[in-house]
Motif scaffolding. Structure first.
Motif, PDB file in Angstrom:
ATOM      1  N   VAL A   1       0.917  -1.250   0.009  1.00 36.53           N
ATOM      2  CA  VAL A   1       0.165   0.123  -0.090  1.00 36.53           C
ATOM      3  C   VAL A   1       0.868   1.278  -0.035  1.00 36.53           C
ATOM      4  N   ILE A   2       0.862   1.804  -1.159  1.00 36.74           N
ATOM      5  CA  ILE A   2       1.865   3.119  -1.077  1.00 36.74           C
ATOM      6  C   ILE A   2       1.097   4.343  -1.185  1.00 36.74           C
ATOM      7  N   GLU A   3       1.419   5.150  -0.048  1.00 31.35           N
ATOM      8  CA  GLU A   3       0.774   6.430   0.174  1.00 31.35           C
ATOM      9  C   GLU A   3       1.599   7.604  -0.057  1.00 31.35           C
ATOM     10  N   LEU A   4       1.289   8.513  -1.214  1.00 34.03           N
ATOM     11  CA  LEU A   4       1.850   9.610  -1.496  1.00 34.03           C
ATOM     12  C   LEU A   4       1.614  10.592  -0.374  1.00 34.03           C
ATOM     13  N   LYS A   5       2.614  10.848   0.451  1.00 35.21           N
ATOM     14  CA  LYS A   5       2.467  12.214   1.274  1.00 35.21           C
ATOM     15  C   LYS A   5       2.773  13.435   0.659  1.00 35.21           C
ATOM     16  N   VAL A   6       1.646  14.378   0.932  1.00 34.17           N
ATOM     17  CA  VAL A   6       1.943  15.944   0.211  1.00 34.17           C
ATOM     18  C   VAL A   6       1.453  16.805   1.407  1.00 34.17           C
ATOM     19  N   ASP A   7       1.595  18.140   0.779  1.00 32.86           N
ATOM     20  CA  ASP A   7       1.420  19.227   1.625  1.00 32.86           C
ATOM     21  C   ASP A   7       0.162  19.864   0.956  1.00 32.86           C
ATOM     22  N   GLU A   8      -0.988  19.857   1.694  1.00 28.65           N
ATOM     23  CA  GLU A   8      -2.225  20.104   1.370  1.00 28.65           C
ATOM     24  C   GLU A   8      -2.162  21.500   0.725  1.00 28.65           C
TER      25      GLU A   8
ATOM     26  N   GLU B   1     -13.023  15.604   2.935  1.00 30.22           N
ATOM     27  CA  GLU B   1     -13.416  14.479   3.028  1.00 30.22           C
ATOM     28  C   GLU B   1     -12.336  13.319   3.054  1.00 30.22           C
ATOM     29  N   TYR B   2     -11.157  13.534   2.355  1.00 33.57           N
ATOM     30  CA  TYR B   2     -10.292  12.571   2.325  1.00 33.57           C
ATOM     31  C   TYR B   2      -9.798  12.319   3.763  1.00 33.57           C
ATOM     32  N   ARG B   3      -9.485  13.482   4.400  1.00 37.01           N
ATOM     33  CA  ARG B   3      -8.859  13.348   5.892  1.00 37.01           C
ATOM     34  C   ARG B   3      -9.803  12.740   6.760  1.00 37.01           C
ATOM     35  N   GLU B   4     -11.226  13.028   6.769  1.00 38.55           N
ATOM     36  CA  GLU B   4     -11.946  12.422   7.363  1.00 38.55           C
ATOM     37  C   GLU B   4     -12.247  11.054   7.236  1.00 38.55           C
ATOM     38  N   LYS B   5     -12.265  10.620   5.770  1.00 40.21           N
ATOM     39  CA  LYS B   5     -12.768   9.122   5.603  1.00 40.21           C
ATOM     40  C   LYS B   5     -11.813   8.154   5.185  1.00 40.21           C
ATOM     41  N   THR B   6     -10.829   8.675   4.399  1.00 39.87           N
ATOM     42  CA  THR B   6      -9.877   7.945   3.815  1.00 39.87           C
ATOM     43  C   THR B   6      -8.425   7.765   4.646  1.00 39.87           C
ATOM     44  N   ALA B   7      -8.045   8.962   4.923  1.00 37.86           N
ATOM     45  CA  ALA B   7      -6.958   9.077   5.668  1.00 37.86           C
ATOM     46  C   ALA B   7      -6.566   7.901   6.897  1.00 37.86           C
ATOM     47  N   PRO B   8      -7.608   7.636   7.456  1.00 40.65           N
ATOM     48  CA  PRO B   8      -7.429   6.581   8.599  1.00 40.65           C
ATOM     49  C   PRO B   8      -7.065   5.063   8.064  1.00 40.65           C
ATOM     50  N   LEU B   9      -6.981   4.939   6.536  1.00 36.96           N
ATOM     51  CA  LEU B   9      -6.410   3.750   6.262  1.00 36.96           C
ATOM     52  C   LEU B   9      -4.997   3.687   6.436  1.00 36.96           C
ATOM     53  N   SER B  10      -4.321   4.806   6.465  1.00 36.18           N
ATOM     54  CA  SER B  10      -2.950   4.930   6.913  1.00 36.18           C
ATOM     55  C   SER B  10      -2.712   4.132   7.881  1.00 36.18           C
ATOM     56  N   ASN B  11      -3.083   4.253   9.055  1.00 31.65           N
ATOM     57  CA  ASN B  11      -3.092   3.556  10.447  1.00 31.65           C
ATOM     58  C   ASN B  11      -3.490   2.279  10.357  1.00 31.65           C
TER      59      ASN B  11
ATOM     60  N   VAL C   1       5.703   7.558   0.337  1.00 30.50           N
ATOM     61  CA  VAL C   1       6.577   8.151  -0.497  1.00 30.50           C
ATOM     62  C   VAL C   1       6.354   9.832  -0.469  1.00 30.50           C
ATOM     63  N   ASP C   2       7.389  10.521  -0.724  1.00 33.88           N
ATOM     64  CA  ASP C   2       7.124  11.852  -0.657  1.00 33.88           C
ATOM     65  C   ASP C   2       6.662  12.337  -2.090  1.00 33.88           C
ATOM     66  N   GLY C   3       5.109  12.632  -2.089  1.00 37.65           N
ATOM     67  CA  GLY C   3       4.400  13.015  -3.159  1.00 37.65           C
ATOM     68  C   GLY C   3       4.802  14.505  -3.775  1.00 37.65           C
ATOM     69  N   MET C   4       5.498  15.218  -2.954  1.00 31.22           N
ATOM     70  CA  MET C   4       5.761  16.704  -3.337  1.00 31.22           C
ATOM     71  C   MET C   4       7.067  16.544  -4.298  1.00 31.22           C
ATOM     72  N   ALA C   5       7.724  15.518  -4.391  1.00 32.62           N
ATOM     73  CA  ALA C   5       8.972  15.503  -5.211  1.00 32.62           C
ATOM     74  C   ALA C   5       8.452  15.610  -6.474  1.00 32.62           C
ATOM     75  N   ASP C   6       9.267  15.684  -7.584  1.00 29.32           N
ATOM     76  CA  ASP C   6       9.046  15.587  -9.121  1.00 29.32           C
ATOM     77  C   ASP C   6       8.455  14.372  -9.545  1.00 29.32           C
ATOM     78  N   VAL C   7       7.962  14.110 -10.561  1.00 27.11           N
ATOM     79  CA  VAL C   7       7.403  12.882 -10.957  1.00 27.11           C
ATOM     80  C   VAL C   7       8.399  11.814 -10.981  1.00 27.11           C
ATOM     81  N   ASP C   8       9.343  12.015 -11.610  1.00 26.28           N
ATOM     82  CA  ASP C   8      10.622  10.971 -11.865  1.00 26.28           C
ATOM     83  C   ASP C   8      11.106  10.630 -10.603  1.00 26.28           C
TER      84      ASP C   8
END
Length: 192
Positions: free
Chosen positions: A110-117, A153-163, A174-181
């Motif tokens: 399960v790959i989570e792309l972490k980003v700055d909202e 809505e993501y924070r409320e319903k889907t973010a708990p999937l991380s835990n 993964v740092d989703g703020m990095a460039d695509v490559d």
């Protein structure tokens, strides 16, 4: 290779899933696409989903889970798949775990792309401005207010999937703020 991508809207999940589908020849399974396909094919579950949607109601988890299960049984998923937009909640994740166990398969990661909202909102505003400047049209929900609602809505319903997935040992971030490559290379490293 059986994967789930997690991350808020605009994190780059679709971009990365497309790159992996091209590289590995496995399908990206979007809940909306699967639902529309089941309705169009008039499968039994598709007919039930259509009746619910025609009544103006949300399709239940039970129906969505059944549609996902049917889709995973398709021949093109034999080598694997990438789930995008499913599961959305912990109960759906638990149902997915039971479903996969019943099929004798499991998730590889399960790959989570972490980003700055805040940066995502700025990205969305820039993308909309560039699209309009180029003479293109934008989706009705491509505006800062709607985007912020989707993030909430993501924070409320889907973010708990991380835990949930962290407790299974499947979660990789993964740092989703990095460039695509850079993101692509990091995902490749995780999967190797």
């Amino acid at each position: 290779m059986r994967l789930i991508f997690l991350g808020p809207p605009g994190a780059g999940k679709g971009t990365q899933a497309k790159l992996l589908t091209e590289k590995h020849g496995i399908p990206q399974l979007s809940t909306g696409d699967m639902l529309r396909a089941a309705v169009a094919a008039q499968t039994e579950v598709g007919k039930r989903a259509k009746a619910v949607m025609d009544a103006g109601q949300l399709v239940s988890d039970a129906i969505v889970n059944e549609i996902v299960s049917d889709r995973i049984d398709s021949p093109d998923c034999a080598k694997g798949f990438i789930l995008d937009g499913y599961p959305r909640t912990v109960p759906q994740a638990q149902a997915l775990d039971e479903m996969l166990a019943g099929k004798g398969i499991g998730l590889d990661a399960v790959i989570e792309l972490k980003v700055d909202e805040a940066a995502l909102v700025r990205r969305m505003e820039t993308r909309v401005a560039e699209t309009i400047a180029a003479g293109g049209s934008v989706r009705s929900d491509d505006n800062p207010e709607a985007f912020r609602r989707r993030l909430a809505e993501y924070r409320e319903k889907t973010a708990p999937l991380s835990n949930y997935y962290a407790t299974t040992g499947k979660l990789k971030t993964v740092d989703g703020m990095a460039d695509v490559d850079t993101v692509t290379k990091e995902i490749g490293r995780i999967l190797s």
